[in-house]
Design a protein around this motif. Structure first.
Motif, PDB file in Angstrom:
ATOM      1  N   ARG A  89       9.969  -7.554  -5.531  1.00 12.16           N
ATOM      2  CA  ARG A  89       8.695  -8.106  -5.081  1.00 12.16           C
ATOM      3  C   ARG A  89       7.532  -7.153  -5.358  1.00 12.16           C
ATOM      4  O   ARG A  89       6.391  -7.579  -5.550  1.00 12.16           O
ATOM      5  N   TYR A  90       7.824  -5.853  -5.376  1.00  8.03           N
ATOM      6  CA  TYR A  90       6.772  -4.852  -5.623  1.00  8.03           C
ATOM      7  C   TYR A  90       7.206  -3.939  -6.780  1.00  8.03           C
ATOM      8  O   TYR A  90       7.447  -2.734  -6.590  1.00  8.03           O
ATOM      9  N   PRO A  91       7.308  -4.450  -7.980  1.00  7.63           N
ATOM     10  CA  PRO A  91       7.799  -3.629  -9.103  1.00  7.63           C
ATOM     11  C   PRO A  91       6.910  -2.431  -9.401  1.00  7.63           C
ATOM     12  O   PRO A  91       7.387  -1.432  -9.946  1.00  7.63           O
ATOM     13  N   GLU A  92       5.626  -2.535  -9.058  1.00  8.96           N
ATOM     14  CA  GLU A  92       4.709  -1.424  -9.321  1.00  8.96           C
ATOM     15  C   GLU A  92       5.007  -0.211  -8.428  1.00  8.96           C
ATOM     16  O   GLU A  92       4.462   0.882  -8.644  1.00  8.96           O
ATOM     17  N   SER A 119       0.821  -1.220   0.000  1.00 12.66           N
ATOM     18  CA  SER A 119       0.000   0.000   0.000  1.00 12.66           C
ATOM     19  C   SER A 119       0.848   1.259   0.000  1.00 12.66           C
ATOM     20  O   SER A 119       0.323   2.369   0.133  1.00 12.66           O
ATOM     21  N   TYR A 120       2.153   1.125  -0.167  1.00 12.92           N
ATOM     22  CA  TYR A 120       3.041   2.281  -0.103  1.00 12.92           C
ATOM     23  C   TYR A 120       2.887   3.171  -1.338  1.00 12.92           C
ATOM     24  O   TYR A 120       2.819   2.692  -2.463  1.00 12.92           O
ATOM     25  N   GLU A 121       2.834   4.484  -1.068  1.00  7.95           N
ATOM     26  CA  GLU A 121       2.913   5.495  -2.106  1.00  7.95           C
ATOM     27  C   GLU A 121       4.153   6.345  -1.835  1.00  7.95           C
ATOM     28  O   GLU A 121       4.894   6.075  -0.879  1.00  7.95           O
TER      29      GLU A 121
END
Length: 348
Positions: free
Chosen positions: A44-47, A11-13
């Protein structure tokens, strides 16, 4: 590395990374362990790569900026208020108490006077508005010592008493050039260090930055001269775009797109020097400037010239400077009647 235990970053921005102590430590003081950890996070979180890079950019930019030191205006304001309080106490002791002893009526007067002083101070903490008239340039020093220069027929407002634990925010219409003060304390990175401008449904978030915003006729032009700026739109058709120095973006209420390549970010601020950089402008667009900034109502009877483009820089300290150039370059006839302006072909 696949067995490395990671926190949940789903959920990080940008602002989450920006405020994350572990992330800040990695950016400022990287080592082998932190490189391994954050490489695995991005794998793990490329987005989250864009938010990661944006937060990194902001942190490094903050580190390069000098630490902000207030000029003492806040202390001066507090001393002014304290002086008023002391004066009110003096009046209370010397005049109000004897008057109350004299009669109940004078006691009521004293109470009303006290309420008046209190409400006056309270009202000074409310909304602050600044407006420039047609053809007027106005420089505004904001509570954090940032500076906003308003072009003609422009308006900004903000809530007085900006808090140190909340972002600095203002709302604007028209055109303004901003020089934003860097307020972050060294090794402290938080949302409160940002400066936000709300315009035409967009939120512009900056740190220590110079930029120009022009909001006319439902179209918003944002030009970044230095620092970092993020454009955001919430709700339907939401988007987020990070600008770099030299970028110009235009938002028409529906979509955001790059500005005219013939114009530079620096040129958008030429009006602050009482000049008008004509590169990329058509005669029709200059007529719009005469209407929006100087208050003219323009009638153009030269359809063959409306889309002709100009180049160069001209003085724009007054509308007359611009009119003189239009008349000479396009060889047209200008008829003025108060704020009505008609542009015709010259007749023999």
């Amino acid at each position: 590395m696949n067995n490395l235990e990671l926190s949940d970053y789903s959920s990080y921005e940008t602002l989450n990374f920006f405020e994350d102590a572990r992330f800040i430590e990695h950016i400022l003081h990287p080592d082998t362990a932190s490189e391994v950890y954050w490489t695995e996070v991005l794998a793990r979180y490329p987005e989250k790569t864009e938010a990661f890079e944006e937060a990194k950019h902001w942190i490094l930019m903050l580190r390069q900026q000098p630490v902000y030191t207030p000029s003492g205006d806040s202390e001066k304001s507090w001393n002014t208020i304290q002086s008023k309080i002391n004066r009110n106490n003096h009046l209370e002791t010397k005049y109000y108490i004897p008057l109350r002893r004299a009669s109940k009526w004078t006691a009521s007067v004293a109470a009303l006077l006290f309420i008046f002083f209190f409400l006056t101070e309270l009202m000074n903490l409310g909304k602050q508005d600044f407006q420039s008239g047609y053809g007027q340039m106005r420089s505004i020093k904001l509570p954090d010592e940032s500076v906003a220069i308003l072009n003609g027929n422009s308006h900004i407002h903000y809530v007085r008493g900006w808090s140190s634990d909340q972002p600095r925010e203002l709302w604007m219409e028209g055109e303004a050039s901003f020089s934003v003060k860097h307020v972050a304390i060294k090794n402290r990175f938080q949302q409160a260090d940002t400066f936000k401008v709300h315009v035409n449904g967009l939120q512009l978030t900056v740190l220590g930055t110079q930029f120009n915003v022009k909001n006319r006729r439902g179209q918003t032009e944002i030009a970044l001269l230095s620092g970092s700026l993020r454009i955001e739109k919430q709700g339907a058709s939401a988007f987020s775009r990070l600008m770099k120095p030299g970028d110009i973006f235009i938002y028409d209420g529906l979509q955001l797109q790059k500005g005219d390549v013939r114009r530079t970010a620096k040129a958008t601020q030429s009006w602050t020097r009482k000049e008008l950089d004509l590169d990329g402008y058509t005669l029709k667009e200059i007529a719009n400037i005469l209407e929006d900034t100087y208050g003219y109502k323009v009638t153009m009877n030269v359809p063959d010239l409306e889309n002709k483009r100009l180049s160069g820089t001209i003085p724009s300290g007054s509308a007359e400077d611009i009119l003189f150039v239009i008349e000479k370059i396009f060889d047209v006839s200008l008829i003025k009647n108060k704020n009505q302006l008609t542009i015709n072909h010259k007749t023999d």
